[in-house]
Design an enzyme around this catalytic site. Structure first.
Site, PDB file in Angstrom:
ATOM      1  N   TYR A  10       7.677  -4.329 -25.534  1.00 52.66           N
ATOM      2  CA  TYR A  10       6.755  -3.208 -25.754  1.00 52.66           C
ATOM      3  C   TYR A  10       6.539  -2.934 -27.236  1.00 52.66           C
ATOM      4  CZ  TYR A  10       7.438  -2.151 -20.766  1.00 52.66           C
ATOM      5  OH  TYR A  10       7.499  -2.214 -19.388  1.00 52.66           O
ATOM      6  N   LYS A  17      17.208 -12.245 -17.763  1.00 44.48           N
ATOM      7  CA  LYS A  17      16.534 -13.414 -17.204  1.00 44.48           C
ATOM      8  C   LYS A  17      17.007 -14.613 -18.039  1.00 44.48           C
ATOM      9  CE  LYS A  17      13.473 -15.177 -14.366  1.00 44.48           C
ATOM     10  NZ  LYS A  17      13.732 -15.289 -12.933  1.00 44.48           N
ATOM     11  N   ASP A  60      12.443  -0.473 -17.460  1.00 47.20           N
ATOM     12  CA  ASP A  60      11.283   0.324 -17.057  1.00 47.20           C
ATOM     13  C   ASP A  60      11.010   0.109 -15.569  1.00 47.20           C
ATOM     14  OD1 ASP A  60       8.964   1.767 -17.081  1.00 47.20           O
ATOM     15  OD2 ASP A  60       7.785   0.327 -18.226  1.00 47.20           O
ATOM     16  N   ASP A 113      12.385   2.665 -12.030  1.00 49.66           N
ATOM     17  CA  ASP A 113      11.465   3.237 -11.038  1.00 49.66           C
ATOM     18  C   ASP A 113      11.865   2.819  -9.624  1.00 49.66           C
ATOM     19  OD1 ASP A 113       9.967   4.553 -12.902  1.00 49.66           O
ATOM     20  OD2 ASP A 113       8.048   3.841 -12.152  1.00 49.66           O
TER      21      ASP A 113
END
Ligand code: NAD
Length: 372
Positions: free
Chosen positions: A141, A198, A254, A258
């Site tokens: 980001y 990952k 992020d 959620d």
């Protein structure tokens, strides 16, 4: 009065002022009981700041936030400001506060309150009580991004045309400071830390793994394991009760936070904390947005905001007894059957099976009355 704290309150837009008002009310009431003084000053950010100052994050708001002990935020944004260009939208205030206050650790607990037994969309979730520690100011980001026209072709001869890219990049120092937060929280919780990455594909993830293994030498009491993010999302749904603390990068955090929030059922119940280095101010806010669909209708659930106060007291200001008082008052109020409309269907009830639908203000007043 001995202990006093400078608290900046940023109500924001939509239901923000309603739920933030509830949080401030609970903070004042609990501070009276536990002998500390919150000096609360209110500032604007988000859409309401655009209306008055022409910008989502006025300099005076950031300055006050960065100079405070802690910030209590409601929520920002709404349809009124949806047409504004992306760089000037209300949500930019959040990024500005995070960056300006150097808040690199975002903490999102996901808990199913026993009083809301049916809240989870999962059939048999077991006991969910996990904490996601998300890196907040680095990674993709904030990495280099751009677009260019490419002269290359795909295998079938089609011109690629315009190419856009975002870059995931992390420094050792950024990874180490967030890993340390993860280990520290695991140590005071159930002593299990899962690094989500990952690493089978990304070189940044391999650095996360390496540094976590090295740091685990200092935390031999904490069981460390690793999950690829794709597997982690499956496991969060399949066996959520097996997690304690998850530490992960900005984008993975992020998405996973959620997901973890949703398996607990109600967005109106979930608080969050964003922290910088020890000794620096933190920011505490519900995870939900400004809920324009119910704003001004007295329907907003104030509990996410009130539990954000609890996180502030517990994790940041060291007011553990007051924090316990807030969390117990919330549990007791739910156990007595009070429900805002969003959680009315989630089971549980008082001993006689009664559920009472209450307004934002009534829920807040009941919680205040239950503070011990
Ligand atoms: P939202 O979280 O505001 O609302 C999603 C749904 O959940 C709505 O149906 C809403 O009524 C409900 N809801 C949310 N909080 C609730 C509460 N406390 N009690 C009862 N019901 C609640 O998400 P959205 O609709 O996608 O976004 C609305 C606005 O909020 C947008 O402008 C968005 O950009 C902004 N937003 C802000 C933040 C923030 O300030 N941190 C976070 C997310 C979204």
């Amino acid at each position: 009065m001995g202990r006093s704290y400078n608290i900046v309150s940023i109500p924001g837009d939509g239901i923000g002022p309603e739920v933030n008002g509830a949080a401030v009310k609970v903070l004042k009431a609990v501070s009276d009981k536990y002998g500390f003084e919150p000096k609360i000053t209110e500032y604007k950010a988000g859409g309401c700041a655009i209306d008055v100052f022409g910008v989502p994050l006025p300099g005076e708001t950031l300055e006050a936030a960065a100079g405070s002990d802690a910030v209590l935020l409601g929520a920002v944004g709404g349809p009124k400001w949806d047409m504004i260009e992306p760089e000037k939208r209300p949500e930019k205030a959040l990024l500005g506060l995070r960056q300006g206050m150097h808040l690199y650790a975002n903490l999102r607990p996901a808990i199913i309150h026993k009083e809301l037994s049916n809240a989870s969309p999962l059939k048999d979730p077991g006991k969910i009580d996990l904490l996601i520690v998300r890196e907040l100011t680095g990674g993709i980001y904030f990495g280099k991004q751009g677009s260019y026209e490419s002269a290359e072709k795909l295998f079938d001869g089609t011109s690629k045309g315009k190419v856009s890219f975002d870059t995931e990049s992390y420094s050792e120092a950024e990874i180490k400071r967030i890993l340390r937060r993860g280990f520290e929280f695991a140590r005071i919780r159930n002593k299990k830390l899962t690094v989500v990455d990952k690493a089978n594909v990304l070189i940044t993830s391999r650095m996360w793994r390496q540094l976590a293994k090295e740091m685990s030498e200092e935390y031999k009491d904490v069981a460390l394991d690793f999950l690829y993010v794709d597997n982690a999302s499956m496991q969060l749904v399949a066996r959520p009760s097996s997690f304690d603390v998850i530490v992960t990068s900005n984008m993975f955090g992020d998405i996973l936070s959620d997901l973890a929030g949703q398996i607990t059922g109600s967005v109106g119940m979930l608080p969050s904390a964003s922290l910088g280095n020890p000794g620096m101010p933190g920011m505490f806010e519900p995870i939900h947005g400004s809920a324009p669909d119910i704003a001004g209708q007295h329907k907003a659930n104030p509990i996410a905001s009130i539990l954000s106060v609890e996180m502030m007291l517990r994790l940041h200001l060291g007011e553990k007894d007051a924090a316990d008082s807030v969390s117990e008052a919330v549990s007791k109020t739910l156990a007595q059957g009070a429900r805002t409309p969003d959680i009315a269907l989630y089971g549980g009830s008082d001993a006689s099976g009664n559920i009472t639908i209450v307004s934002t203000e009534e829920m807040t007043d009941r919680i205040v009355a239950n503070l011990e």
